[in-house]
Design a protein around this motif. Structure first.
Motif, PDB file in Angstrom:
ATOM      1  N   PHE A 140       8.765   5.947   2.423  1.00 30.65           N
ATOM      2  CA  PHE A 140       8.311   5.242   3.624  1.00 30.65           C
ATOM      3  C   PHE A 140       7.216   6.042   4.321  1.00 30.65           C
ATOM      4  CE2 PHE A 140       8.498   4.713   8.215  1.00 30.65           C
ATOM      5  CZ  PHE A 140       8.220   3.359   8.324  1.00 30.65           C
ATOM      6  N   GLU A 141       7.448   7.350   4.438  1.00 31.13           N
ATOM      7  CA  GLU A 141       6.488   8.207   5.146  1.00 31.13           C
ATOM      8  C   GLU A 141       5.139   8.246   4.430  1.00 31.13           C
ATOM      9  OE1 GLU A 141      10.504   8.982   6.454  1.00 31.13           O
ATOM     10  OE2 GLU A 141       9.663   8.993   4.443  1.00 31.13           O
ATOM     11  N   GLU A 142       5.154   8.307   3.101  1.00 25.64           N
ATOM     12  CA  GLU A 142       3.891   8.298   2.348  1.00 25.64           C
ATOM     13  C   GLU A 142       3.157   6.976   2.544  1.00 25.64           C
ATOM     14  OE1 GLU A 142       4.660  11.042  -1.580  1.00 25.64           O
ATOM     15  OE2 GLU A 142       5.627   9.072  -1.522  1.00 25.64           O
ATOM     16  N   ALA A 143       3.894   5.878   2.488  1.00 24.03           N
ATOM     17  CA  ALA A 143       3.273   4.564   2.658  1.00 24.03           C
ATOM     18  C   ALA A 143       2.688   4.422   4.059  1.00 24.03           C
ATOM     19  CB  ALA A 143       4.286   3.454   2.380  1.00 24.03           C
ATOM     20  N   LEU A 144       3.396   4.909   5.047  1.00 26.91           N
ATOM     21  CA  LEU A 144       2.906   4.841   6.422  1.00 26.91           C
ATOM     22  C   LEU A 144       1.636   5.670   6.593  1.00 26.91           C
ATOM     23  CD1 LEU A 144       3.391   3.636   9.198  1.00 26.91           C
ATOM     24  CD2 LEU A 144       4.838   5.614   9.715  1.00 26.91           C
ATOM     25  N   ARG A 145       1.622   6.886   6.025  1.00 28.50           N
ATOM     26  CA  ARG A 145       0.407   7.723   6.094  1.00 28.50           C
ATOM     27  C   ARG A 145      -0.758   7.044   5.384  1.00 28.50           C
ATOM     28  NH1 ARG A 145       4.087  11.923   5.434  1.00 28.50           N
ATOM     29  NH2 ARG A 145       3.718  12.002   3.195  1.00 28.50           N
ATOM     30  N   ALA A 146      -0.491   6.435   4.226  1.00 25.17           N
ATOM     31  CA  ALA A 146      -1.550   5.744   3.488  1.00 25.17           C
ATOM     32  C   ALA A 146      -2.076   4.565   4.307  1.00 25.17           C
ATOM     33  CB  ALA A 146      -1.036   5.281   2.129  1.00 25.17           C
ATOM     34  N   LEU A 147      -1.172   3.828   4.959  1.00 29.04           N
ATOM     35  CA  LEU A 147      -1.587   2.706   5.804  1.00 29.04           C
ATOM     36  C   LEU A 147      -2.442   3.201   6.969  1.00 29.04           C
ATOM     37  CD1 LEU A 147      -1.526  -0.247   6.569  1.00 29.04           C
ATOM     38  CD2 LEU A 147       0.716   0.133   7.617  1.00 29.04           C
ATOM     39  N   GLU A 148      -2.046   4.298   7.577  1.00 24.84           N
ATOM     40  CA  GLU A 148      -2.847   4.872   8.665  1.00 24.84           C
ATOM     41  C   GLU A 148      -4.237   5.264   8.164  1.00 24.84           C
ATOM     42  OE1 GLU A 148      -0.195   7.984   9.877  1.00 24.84           O
ATOM     43  OE2 GLU A 148       0.889   6.682  11.256  1.00 24.84           O
ATOM     44  N   GLY A 149      -4.310   5.790   6.949  1.00 29.50           N
ATOM     45  CA  GLY A 149      -5.604   6.147   6.362  1.00 29.50           C
ATOM     46  C   GLY A 149      -6.480   4.923   6.139  1.00 29.50           C
ATOM     47  N   VAL A 150      -5.878   3.837   5.677  1.00 27.22           N
ATOM     48  CA  VAL A 150      -6.615   2.586   5.475  1.00 27.22           C
ATOM     49  C   VAL A 150      -7.185   2.116   6.807  1.00 27.22           C
ATOM     50  CG1 VAL A 150      -6.331   0.125   4.957  1.00 27.22           C
ATOM     51  CG2 VAL A 150      -5.391   1.838   3.392  1.00 27.22           C
ATOM     52  N   VAL A 151      -6.359   2.131   7.832  1.00 26.02           N
ATOM     53  CA  VAL A 151      -6.805   1.685   9.158  1.00 26.02           C
ATOM     54  C   VAL A 151      -7.961   2.551   9.654  1.00 26.02           C
ATOM     55  CG1 VAL A 151      -6.123   1.441  11.583  1.00 26.02           C
ATOM     56  CG2 VAL A 151      -4.600   0.627   9.763  1.00 26.02           C
ATOM     57  N   ARG A 152      -7.835   3.878   9.509  1.00 29.69           N
ATOM     58  CA  ARG A 152      -8.921   4.774   9.945  1.00 29.69           C
ATOM     59  C   ARG A 152     -10.224   4.445   9.216  1.00 29.69           C
ATOM     60  NH1 ARG A 152      -4.931   8.592   9.866  1.00 29.69           N
ATOM     61  NH2 ARG A 152      -5.501   9.296   7.785  1.00 29.69           N
ATOM     62  N   ASN A 153     -10.131   4.239   7.901  1.00 34.80           N
ATOM     63  CA  ASN A 153     -11.338   3.934   7.135  1.00 34.80           C
ATOM     64  C   ASN A 153     -11.963   2.614   7.567  1.00 34.80           C
ATOM     65  OD1 ASN A 153     -11.419   6.243   5.588  1.00 34.80           O
ATOM     66  ND2 ASN A 153     -10.298   5.351   3.881  1.00 34.80           N
ATOM     67  N   LEU A 154     -11.126   1.609   7.772  1.00 32.96           N
ATOM     68  CA  LEU A 154     -11.654   0.311   8.185  1.00 32.96           C
ATOM     69  C   LEU A 154     -12.262   0.376   9.581  1.00 32.96           C
ATOM     70  CD1 LEU A 154      -8.903  -2.071   6.791  1.00 32.96           C
ATOM     71  CD2 LEU A 154     -11.251  -1.830   5.961  1.00 32.96           C
ATOM     72  N   GLU A 155     -11.619   1.123  10.477  1.00 31.29           N
ATOM     73  CA  GLU A 155     -12.135   1.244  11.847  1.00 31.29           C
ATOM     74  C   GLU A 155     -13.421   2.044  11.925  1.00 31.29           C
ATOM     75  OE1 GLU A 155      -8.802   2.779  14.069  1.00 31.29           O
ATOM     76  OE2 GLU A 155      -8.099   0.762  14.555  1.00 31.29           O
ATOM     77  N   SER A 156     -13.662   2.898  10.940  1.00 29.20           N
ATOM     78  CA  SER A 156     -14.864   3.732  10.973  1.00 29.20           C
ATOM     79  C   SER A 156     -16.134   2.901  10.841  1.00 29.20           C
ATOM     80  CB  SER A 156     -14.821   4.788   9.865  1.00 29.20           C
ATOM     81  OG  SER A 156     -15.109   4.195   8.601  1.00 29.20           O
ATOM     82  N   GLY A 157     -16.033   1.774  10.152  1.00 29.70           N
ATOM     83  CA  GLY A 157     -17.216   0.936   9.955  1.00 29.70           C
ATOM     84  C   GLY A 157     -18.181   1.482   8.924  1.00 29.70           C
ATOM     85  N   ASP A 158     -17.826   2.570   8.250  1.00 30.78           N
ATOM     86  CA  ASP A 158     -18.713   3.200   7.277  1.00 30.78           C
ATOM     87  C   ASP A 158     -18.412   2.777   5.844  1.00 30.78           C
ATOM     88  OD1 ASP A 158     -19.965   4.607   9.321  1.00 30.78           O
ATOM     89  OD2 ASP A 158     -18.584   6.302   9.142  1.00 30.78           O
ATOM     90  N   VAL A 159     -17.536   1.801   5.660  1.00 29.85           N
ATOM     91  CA  VAL A 159     -17.109   1.399   4.324  1.00 29.85           C
ATOM     92  C   VAL A 159     -17.853   0.127   3.926  1.00 29.85           C
ATOM     93  CG1 VAL A 159     -15.091   0.773   2.942  1.00 29.85           C
ATOM     94  CG2 VAL A 159     -14.832   2.386   4.819  1.00 29.85           C
ATOM     95  N   PRO A 160     -18.429   0.099   2.716  1.00 33.94           N
ATOM     96  CA  PRO A 160     -19.109  -1.118   2.252  1.00 33.94           C
ATOM     97  C   PRO A 160     -18.150  -2.311   2.226  1.00 33.94           C
ATOM     98  CG  PRO A 160     -19.538   0.724   0.762  1.00 33.94           C
ATOM     99  CD  PRO A 160     -18.484   1.171   1.724  1.00 33.94           C
ATOM    100  N   LEU A 161     -18.705  -3.504   2.300  1.00 31.78           N
ATOM    101  CA  LEU A 161     -17.913  -4.725   2.393  1.00 31.78           C
ATOM    102  C   LEU A 161     -16.878  -4.845   1.273  1.00 31.78           C
ATOM    103  CD1 LEU A 161     -17.278  -7.405   3.745  1.00 31.78           C
ATOM    104  CD2 LEU A 161     -19.104  -8.432   2.375  1.00 31.78           C
ATOM    105  N   ASP A 162     -17.287  -4.672   0.022  1.00 40.37           N
ATOM    106  CA  ASP A 162     -16.354  -4.823  -1.099  1.00 40.37           C
ATOM    107  C   ASP A 162     -15.200  -3.825  -0.998  1.00 40.37           C
ATOM    108  OD1 ASP A 162     -17.790  -6.925  -2.129  1.00 40.37           O
ATOM    109  OD2 ASP A 162     -18.859  -5.709  -3.612  1.00 40.37           O
ATOM    110  N   GLU A 163     -15.507  -2.608  -0.618  1.00 36.73           N
ATOM    111  CA  GLU A 163     -14.459  -1.593  -0.462  1.00 36.73           C
ATOM    112  C   GLU A 163     -13.570  -1.926   0.733  1.00 36.73           C
ATOM    113  OE1 GLU A 163     -13.927   3.222   0.115  1.00 36.73           O
ATOM    114  OE2 GLU A 163     -15.857   2.449  -0.579  1.00 36.73           O
ATOM    115  N   SER A 164     -14.161  -2.488   1.791  1.00 35.73           N
ATOM    116  CA  SER A 164     -13.380  -2.888   2.956  1.00 35.73           C
ATOM    117  C   SER A 164     -12.354  -3.952   2.582  1.00 35.73           C
ATOM    118  CB  SER A 164     -14.282  -3.446   4.058  1.00 35.73           C
ATOM    119  OG  SER A 164     -15.081  -2.437   4.605  1.00 35.73           O
ATOM    120  N   ILE A 165     -12.763  -4.895   1.751  1.00 33.29           N
ATOM    121  CA  ILE A 165     -11.843  -5.946   1.320  1.00 33.29           C
ATOM    122  C   ILE A 165     -10.709  -5.353   0.507  1.00 33.29           C
ATOM    123  CG2 ILE A 165     -11.616  -8.011  -0.132  1.00 33.29           C
ATOM    124  CD1 ILE A 165     -14.546  -8.677   0.766  1.00 33.29           C
TER     125      ILE A 165
END
Length: 84
Positions: A14-39
Motif C-alpha cells: 500500500f505504501e509503495e503504491a501511495l508513494r508512486a501515486l504521489e509521484g504521478v501527481v507531482r509530475n502531472l502538476e509540474s506541467g513539464d510532461v509531454p501530452l502523451d506521457e501525461s496521458i
C-alpha cells in the motif's frame, strides 16, 4: 520517471503504491510532461488509486469484522471474506 512506474501494481505494498501515486501527481502538476506521457501517467495514477482504495476497503472490512468475546471485548478478527 515516476517512482514505482515500472513495478507491477499488484506487487506493490500500500505504501509503495501511495508513494508512486504521489509521484504521478507531482509530475502531472509540474506541467513539464509531454501530452502523451501525461496521458500514460494519468492512466497509471488511476490504476494506483484503485489499488490503494481496494486495500483501504479491505482493511476497513476486516476491522468491521472484529470478533467479540462473551464479555463484549474484541477477541480477534475474522477475515472480511469469511461467512458470518
Amino acid at each position: 520517471m515516476t517512482e514505482g512506474q515500472d513495478k507491477p501494481i499488484g506487487e506493490m505494498s500500500f505504501e509503495e503504491a501511495l508513494r508512486a501515486l504521489e509521484g504521478v501527481v507531482r509530475n502531472l502538476e509540474s506541467g513539464d510532461v509531454p501530452l502523451d506521457e501525461s496521458i500514460a501517467l494519468y492512466e497509471r495514477g488511476e490504476e494506483l488509486r484503485k489499488a490503494c482504495q481496494a486495500r483501504l476497503d479491505a482493511a476497513q472490512a476486516r476491522i468491521e469484522k472484529i470478533v467479540q468475546g462473551a464479555d463484549g471485548k474484541p477477541s480477534g478478527t475474522m477475515p472480511f471474506d469469511a461467512e458470518s
